[in-house]
Design a protein around this motif. Structure first.
Motif, PDB file in Angstrom:
ATOM      1  N   ALA A   1      17.591  11.793  -1.242  1.00 35.23           N
ATOM      2  CA  ALA A   1      17.528  10.485  -0.570  1.00 35.23           C
ATOM      3  C   ALA A   1      16.084  10.085  -0.282  1.00 35.23           C
ATOM      4  O   ALA A   1      15.695   8.922  -0.478  1.00 35.23           O
ATOM      5  N   LEU A   2      15.275  11.036   0.166  1.00 37.36           N
ATOM      6  CA  LEU A   2      13.859  10.756   0.409  1.00 37.36           C
ATOM      7  C   LEU A   2      13.132  10.377  -0.878  1.00 37.36           C
ATOM      8  O   LEU A   2      12.316   9.449  -0.898  1.00 37.36           O
ATOM      9  N   ALA A   3      13.426  11.092  -1.961  1.00 37.66           N
ATOM     10  CA  ALA A   3      12.795  10.803  -3.248  1.00 37.66           C
ATOM     11  C   ALA A   3      13.188   9.413  -3.746  1.00 37.66           C
ATOM     12  O   ALA A   3      12.347   8.669  -4.255  1.00 37.66           O
ATOM     13  N   ALA A   4      14.461   9.063  -3.585  1.00 31.82           N
ATOM     14  CA  ALA A   4      14.920   7.740  -4.019  1.00 31.82           C
ATOM     15  C   ALA A   4      14.238   6.648  -3.210  1.00 31.82           C
ATOM     16  O   ALA A   4      13.810   5.617  -3.762  1.00 31.82           O
ATOM     17  N   ARG A   5      14.115   6.851  -1.908  1.00 28.39           N
ATOM     18  CA  ARG A   5      13.460   5.858  -1.058  1.00 28.39           C
ATOM     19  C   ARG A   5      11.979   5.740  -1.410  1.00 28.39           C
ATOM     20  O   ARG A   5      11.428   4.642  -1.458  1.00 28.39           O
TER      21      ARG A   5
ATOM     22  N   MET B   1       0.846  -1.187   0.000  1.00 25.18           N
ATOM     23  CA  MET B   1       0.000   0.000   0.000  1.00 25.18           C
ATOM     24  C   MET B   1       0.887   1.245   0.000  1.00 25.18           C
ATOM     25  O   MET B   1       1.802   1.381   0.810  1.00 25.18           O
ATOM     26  N   ALA B   2       0.596   2.153  -0.897  1.00 28.23           N
ATOM     27  CA  ALA B   2       1.410   3.366  -1.019  1.00 28.23           C
ATOM     28  C   ALA B   2       1.099   4.342   0.112  1.00 28.23           C
ATOM     29  O   ALA B   2      -0.028   4.450   0.565  1.00 28.23           O
ATOM     30  N   SER B   3       2.112   5.035   0.544  1.00 24.27           N
ATOM     31  CA  SER B   3       1.961   6.052   1.577  1.00 24.27           C
ATOM     32  C   SER B   3       1.434   7.338   0.952  1.00 24.27           C
ATOM     33  O   SER B   3       1.569   7.551  -0.253  1.00 24.27           O
ATOM     34  N   PRO B   4       0.867   8.231   1.765  1.00 31.90           N
ATOM     35  CA  PRO B   4       0.445   9.519   1.210  1.00 31.90           C
ATOM     36  C   PRO B   4       1.660  10.331   0.768  1.00 31.90           C
ATOM     37  O   PRO B   4       2.783  10.072   1.205  1.00 31.90           O
ATOM     38  N   THR B   5       1.419  11.287  -0.087  1.00 35.00           N
ATOM     39  CA  THR B   5       2.491  12.142  -0.584  1.00 35.00           C
ATOM     40  C   THR B   5       3.160  12.878   0.574  1.00 35.00           C
ATOM     41  O   THR B   5       2.493  13.441   1.432  1.00 35.00           O
ATOM     42  N   LEU B   6       4.480  12.849   0.585  1.00 33.48           N
ATOM     43  CA  LEU B   6       5.242  13.570   1.600  1.00 33.48           C
ATOM     44  C   LEU B   6       5.341  15.031   1.179  1.00 33.48           C
ATOM     45  O   LEU B   6       5.833  15.340   0.096  1.00 33.48           O
ATOM     46  N   GLN B   7       4.844  15.922   2.016  1.00 37.28           N
ATOM     47  CA  GLN B   7       4.884  17.350   1.729  1.00 37.28           C
ATOM     48  C   GLN B   7       6.021  17.979   2.517  1.00 37.28           C
ATOM     49  O   GLN B   7       6.090  17.827   3.738  1.00 37.28           O
ATOM     50  N   VAL B   8       6.893  18.691   1.806  1.00 37.50           N
ATOM     51  CA  VAL B   8       8.067  19.301   2.421  1.00 37.50           C
ATOM     52  C   VAL B   8       8.069  20.797   2.123  1.00 37.50           C
ATOM     53  O   VAL B   8       7.855  21.211   0.983  1.00 37.50           O
ATOM     54  N   LEU B   9       8.293  21.585   3.161  1.00 35.97           N
ATOM     55  CA  LEU B   9       8.476  23.030   3.004  1.00 35.97           C
ATOM     56  C   LEU B   9       9.947  23.323   3.280  1.00 35.97           C
ATOM     57  O   LEU B   9      10.449  23.077   4.370  1.00 35.97           O
ATOM     58  N   ARG B  10      10.639  23.826   2.256  1.00 33.37           N
ATOM     59  CA  ARG B  10      12.052  24.192   2.434  1.00 33.37           C
ATOM     60  C   ARG B  10      12.151  25.714   2.412  1.00 33.37           C
ATOM     61  O   ARG B  10      11.776  26.362   1.441  1.00 33.37           O
ATOM     62  N   ILE B  11      12.639  26.261   3.512  1.00 35.33           N
ATOM     63  CA  ILE B  11      12.789  27.706   3.647  1.00 35.33           C
ATOM     64  C   ILE B  11      14.272  28.035   3.542  1.00 35.33           C
ATOM     65  O   ILE B  11      15.079  27.553   4.323  1.00 35.33           O
ATOM     66  N   SER B  12      14.603  28.842   2.550  1.00 35.04           N
ATOM     67  CA  SER B  12      15.988  29.271   2.350  1.00 35.04           C
ATOM     68  C   SER B  12      16.127  30.695   2.868  1.00 35.04           C
ATOM     69  O   SER B  12      15.406  31.587   2.418  1.00 35.04           O
ATOM     70  N   ALA B  13      17.056  30.874   3.800  1.00 32.30           N
ATOM     71  CA  ALA B  13      17.246  32.206   4.375  1.00 32.30           C
ATOM     72  C   ALA B  13      18.709  32.643   4.351  1.00 32.30           C
ATOM     73  O   ALA B  13      19.031  33.716   4.836  1.00 32.30           O
ATOM     74  N   SER B  14      19.563  31.842   3.782  1.00 30.03           N
ATOM     75  CA  SER B  14      20.983  32.170   3.765  1.00 30.03           C
ATOM     76  C   SER B  14      21.285  33.230   2.717  1.00 30.03           C
ATOM     77  O   SER B  14      20.863  33.116   1.566  1.00 30.03           O
ATOM     78  N   PRO B  15      22.045  34.245   3.086  1.00 28.83           N
ATOM     79  CA  PRO B  15      22.442  35.237   2.091  1.00 28.83           C
ATOM     80  C   PRO B  15      23.406  34.659   1.054  1.00 28.83           C
ATOM     81  O   PRO B  15      23.638  35.271   0.027  1.00 28.83           O
ATOM     82  N   ARG B  16      23.915  33.460   1.315  1.00 29.14           N
ATOM     83  CA  ARG B  16      24.823  32.814   0.355  1.00 29.14           C
ATOM     84  C   ARG B  16      24.065  32.166  -0.799  1.00 29.14           C
ATOM     85  O   ARG B  16      24.674  31.714  -1.759  1.00 29.14           O
TER      86      ARG B  16
ATOM     87  N   ALA C   1       5.632  10.692  -5.331  1.00 31.77           N
ATOM     88  CA  ALA C   1       6.758  11.628  -5.294  1.00 31.77           C
ATOM     89  C   ALA C   1       6.566  12.619  -4.149  1.00 31.77           C
ATOM     90  O   ALA C   1       5.473  12.796  -3.633  1.00 31.77           O
ATOM     91  N   ILE C   2       7.645  13.274  -3.796  1.00 33.50           N
ATOM     92  CA  ILE C   2       7.607  14.304  -2.750  1.00 33.50           C
ATOM     93  C   ILE C   2       7.037  15.592  -3.340  1.00 33.50           C
ATOM     94  O   ILE C   2       7.389  15.982  -4.445  1.00 33.50           O
ATOM     95  N   GLU C   3       6.171  16.242  -2.575  1.00 39.14           N
ATOM     96  CA  GLU C   3       5.642  17.546  -2.975  1.00 39.14           C
ATOM     97  C   GLU C   3       6.456  18.604  -2.245  1.00 39.14           C
ATOM     98  O   GLU C   3       6.374  18.733  -1.025  1.00 39.14           O
ATOM     99  N   LEU C   4       7.253  19.340  -2.997  1.00 41.15           N
ATOM    100  CA  LEU C   4       8.170  20.320  -2.417  1.00 41.15           C
ATOM    101  C   LEU C   4       7.657  21.732  -2.649  1.00 41.15           C
ATOM    102  O   LEU C   4       7.363  22.126  -3.775  1.00 41.15           O
ATOM    103  N   THR C   5       7.561  22.489  -1.565  1.00 41.93           N
ATOM    104  CA  THR C   5       7.243  23.914  -1.630  1.00 41.93           C
ATOM    105  C   THR C   5       8.471  24.653  -1.123  1.00 41.93           C
ATOM    106  O   THR C   5       9.002  24.323  -0.068  1.00 41.93           O
TER     107      THR C   5
END
Length: 75
Positions: free
Chosen positions: A32-36, A1-16, A44-48
């Motif tokens: 790594a998460l996507a490969a697993r 049975m497939a798991s629900p879509t993994l939702q990830v929020l990535r916040i970038s705050a580095s001035p670099r 697939a992972i839902e990335l915001t």
């Protein structure tokens, strides 16, 4: 049975920006998460992404405008 879509929020705050070590590390983790997920047949992972460097800086005029409209009930 497939798991629900993994939702990830990535916040970038580095001035670099793209040179940020934390951005590189988070990319490795996401890969790594996507490969697993693919290996397990999960969706697939839902990335915001939110890049705070794209937001306008708060200056004194902006803060004063907000303060002028602030009351005990609204702040």
């Amino acid at each position: 049975m497939a798991s629900p879509t993994l939702q990830v929020l990535r916040i970038s705050a580095s001035p670099r920006g793209a040179q940020s070590e934390s951005l590189r590390l988070s990319q490795q983790i996401l890969e790594a998460l996507a490969a697993r997920s693919a290996q397990n047949g999960d969706p697939a992972i839902e990335l915001t992404e939110l890049d705070t460097n794209l937001l306008a800086p708060v200056d004194a005029a902006y803060a004063a405008t907000l303060a002028a409209h602030c009351t005990v009930r609204t702040c």
